[in-house]
Design a protein around this motif. Structure first.
Motif, short mmCIF file in Angstrom:
data_model
loop_
_atom_site.label_atom_id
_atom_site.label_comp_id
_atom_site.label_asym_id
_atom_site.label_seq_id
_atom_site.Cartn_x
_atom_site.Cartn_y
_atom_site.Cartn_z
N ALA A 16 9.70 2.68 6.97
CA ALA A 16 8.90 2.30 8.14
C ALA A 16 8.12 3.50 8.67
O ALA A 16 6.98 3.36 9.14
N ALA A 17 8.70 4.67 8.58
CA ALA A 17 8.01 5.89 9.04
C ALA A 17 6.77 6.14 8.20
O ALA A 17 5.69 6.46 8.72
N ALA A 18 6.90 6.00 6.88
CA ALA A 18 5.74 6.20 6.00
C ALA A 18 4.67 5.15 6.27
O ALA A 18 3.47 5.47 6.30
N PRO B 20 0.78 -1.25 0.00
CA PRO B 20 0.00 0.00 0.00
C PRO B 20 0.81 1.29 0.00
O PRO B 20 0.46 2.23 -0.72
N THR B 21 1.88 1.38 0.80
CA THR B 21 2.68 2.61 0.78
C THR B 21 3.94 2.46 -0.04
O THR B 21 4.81 3.33 -0.02
N GLY B 22 4.05 1.35 -0.77
CA GLY B 22 5.16 1.19 -1.70
C GLY B 22 6.39 0.52 -1.15
O GLY B 22 7.45 0.57 -1.78
N SER B 23 6.30 -0.13 0.02
CA SER B 23 7.49 -0.82 0.54
C SER B 23 7.12 -2.01 1.42
O SER B 23 5.97 -2.16 1.86
N GLN C 169 5.16 11.38 1.97
CA GLN C 169 4.16 10.42 2.46
C GLN C 169 3.84 10.67 3.93
O GLN C 169 2.68 10.68 4.34
N MET C 170 4.87 10.86 4.74
CA MET C 170 4.66 11.09 6.18
C MET C 170 3.79 12.32 6.40
O MET C 170 2.88 12.32 7.24
N ILE C 171 4.08 13.38 5.65
CA ILE C 171 3.31 14.62 5.78
C ILE C 171 1.86 14.38 5.36
O ILE C 171 0.92 14.80 6.02
N ALA C 172 1.69 13.66 4.24
CA ALA C 172 0.35 13.41 3.73
C ALA C 172 -0.49 12.62 4.72
O ALA C 172 -1.70 12.85 4.85
#
Length: 439
Positions: A122-124, A90-93, A152-155
């Motif tokens: 991992a943060a994202a 889902p988040t690309g990793s 991503q984290m900001i979003a």
């Protein structure tokens, strides 16, 4: 779980090592596992629930079950090569496998939110799954982090704490922040619960092809160890007899795990493959044991070879982040040296998407120039359009300010606070305040 040496019990947080020094590893009732049940379930991490921690509520974005693709380069090399494309999570990793288990398990203990120290992926992931769970996410990242991951984290609305030069520094800082603020720490170097999610890639590979070699980009060593644990459990339940050979790939500028395996000089300098920049991996002993127990090895790729690896994967139709691109030059070295030969079934694990390391999403989420100035002005107090125009103090048409305000409203960064006559006063939304804080 109980420490097998001293009997100390762990429930909320399960560290890699007990305070007595004993290595900890989560185990299950292996005799009760019926793999036939797996095949009747939809693909994904929770397909293998008998070998995952029990949770009250599953927080999922349909992670896992990623494609295994036969590589075109197989014909050229005369070896069966497959690519496990973890960019499809889902988040690309691959870290989404960790996040779904860590967040689901930690939910009862996370009244104040979650925290993770990470170089980006991992943060994202934790930011996304925390948002899904309706919980606050705090992410501690080094001062230098891939822009796409930061976006991503900001979003996802995470609170971003920048600390240190590498993830090593961030881990210690996150540990202290967690203690002071009552946050549930899902950093794998401090809490191995999420590694149970990461190991499910081994179950997927076994169901699909039963590989002989698995080539893994290696920074902290947690993914390589997770894969090892998954295959070890397949041995435990009688599904296989032997573990595939696990091969760690590191770069010449930062090679602490490879140096231990190959007996070469240890290097700990920054590399453009930021996901592999881990100077003192706390999972090193577990990763080294995984490599040795599987009769595997390590490969060191030169910094100059990373770009060619990215192009070779692109030729296969896969856009990989630089930290993943190292698997291609590593494969070529292994074939050339005879470690991999005809008849082997080789899996290249592509851990993260190239979109995460570039400028992906910049137009939507990166706010600069006049818009950022307006956000900073509104952080101080609520204002109407004319006041904002005056406060900007630069040659700009009044109508242009109205357009910026309209676009900031559409982005959900500002909103109407109140009206006095015809004047509309604006204020930052929570998302807008968080964005200014992060930037």
């Amino acid at each position: 779980m109980k420490c097998p040496r001293c009997g100390r019990e762990y429930k909320e947080i399960i560290p890699p090592f007990c305070i007595c020094g004993q290595e900890l590893e989560i185990t299950y009732e292996y005799s009760n596992v019926d793999v036939k049940k797996w095949r009747r379930r939809i693909p994904g991490v929770w397909r293998y629930r008998e070998l995952l921690p029990k949770v009250k509520k599953i927080i999922s974005l349909r992670e896992g079950g990623t494609p295994l693709i036969k590589a075109r380069i197989s014909e050229k090399l005369g070896v069966e090569v497959y690519i496990k494309d973890e960019t499809r999570n889902p988040t690309g990793s691959f870290r989404d496998r960790l996040a779904t288990v860590a967040i689901s398990y930690g939910l009862p203990y996370a009244s104040n939110g979650f925290i993770v120290a990470s170089d980006g992926n991992a943060a994202a992931s934790v930011a996304a799954y925390s948002a899904r769970a309706g919980k606050e996410a705090f992410v501690v990242v080094p001062r230098k982090v891939d822009k796409g991951k930061l976006i991503q984290m900001i979003a996802f609305g995470a609170r971003i704490l920048r600390y240190g030069e590498s993830v090593d520094d961030a881990i210690y800082y996150a540990r202290e922040v967690a203690k002071l603020n009552g946050l549930y720490n899902v950093t794998p170097e401090d809490n191995i619960i999420g590694l149970e999610g990461q190991k499910t890639i081994a179950f997927e590979l076994w169901e699909e092809i039963e590989p002989t070699h698995i080539i893994v980009p290696t920074g902290s060593g947690s993914y390589l160890y997770s894969i090892y644990k998954g295959f070890k459990e397949l041995v435990e339940i009688g599904a296989i007899e032997d573990i595939p050979r696990l091969i760690a790939v590191q770069v010449d500028r930062c090679n602490p795990i490879a140096a231990e395996i190959l007996g070469i000089t240890k290097e700990c300098r920054e590399t453009k493959a930021l996901g592999l920049f881990v100077k003192n991996p706390l999972m090193k002993s577990k990763a080294v044991r995984a490599i040795r127990d599987s009769n595997g090895t390590a490969v060191v790729v030169e910094e100059s070879e990373i770009d060619s690896g990215e192009k070779l994967l692109a030729n296969e139709g896969i856009f990989a982040e630089l930290s993943s691109a190292v698997v291609m030059p590593a494969l070529l070295k292994l074939v050339e040296s005879g470690i991999i030969e005809r008849g082997d079934k080789v899996v290249l694990v592509v851990t993260g998407s190239g979109l995460k390391t570039g400028e992906g999403g910049r137009e939507k989420f990166s706010i600069g120039g006049t818009k950022l100035e307006i956000l900073k002005i509104l952080r101080e107090k609520e204002m109407y359009a004319y006041e904002i125009w005056k406060a900007l103090g630069k040659p700009l048409k009044y109508q242009a300010v109205h357009q910026h305000i309209k676009e900031l409203i559409e982005l959900g960064l500002i909103e109407e606070a109140y009206r006095v006559g015809k004047r509309i006063y604006y204020k930052l939304t929570e998302k807008g305040a968080r964005l200014v804080e992060n930037l």
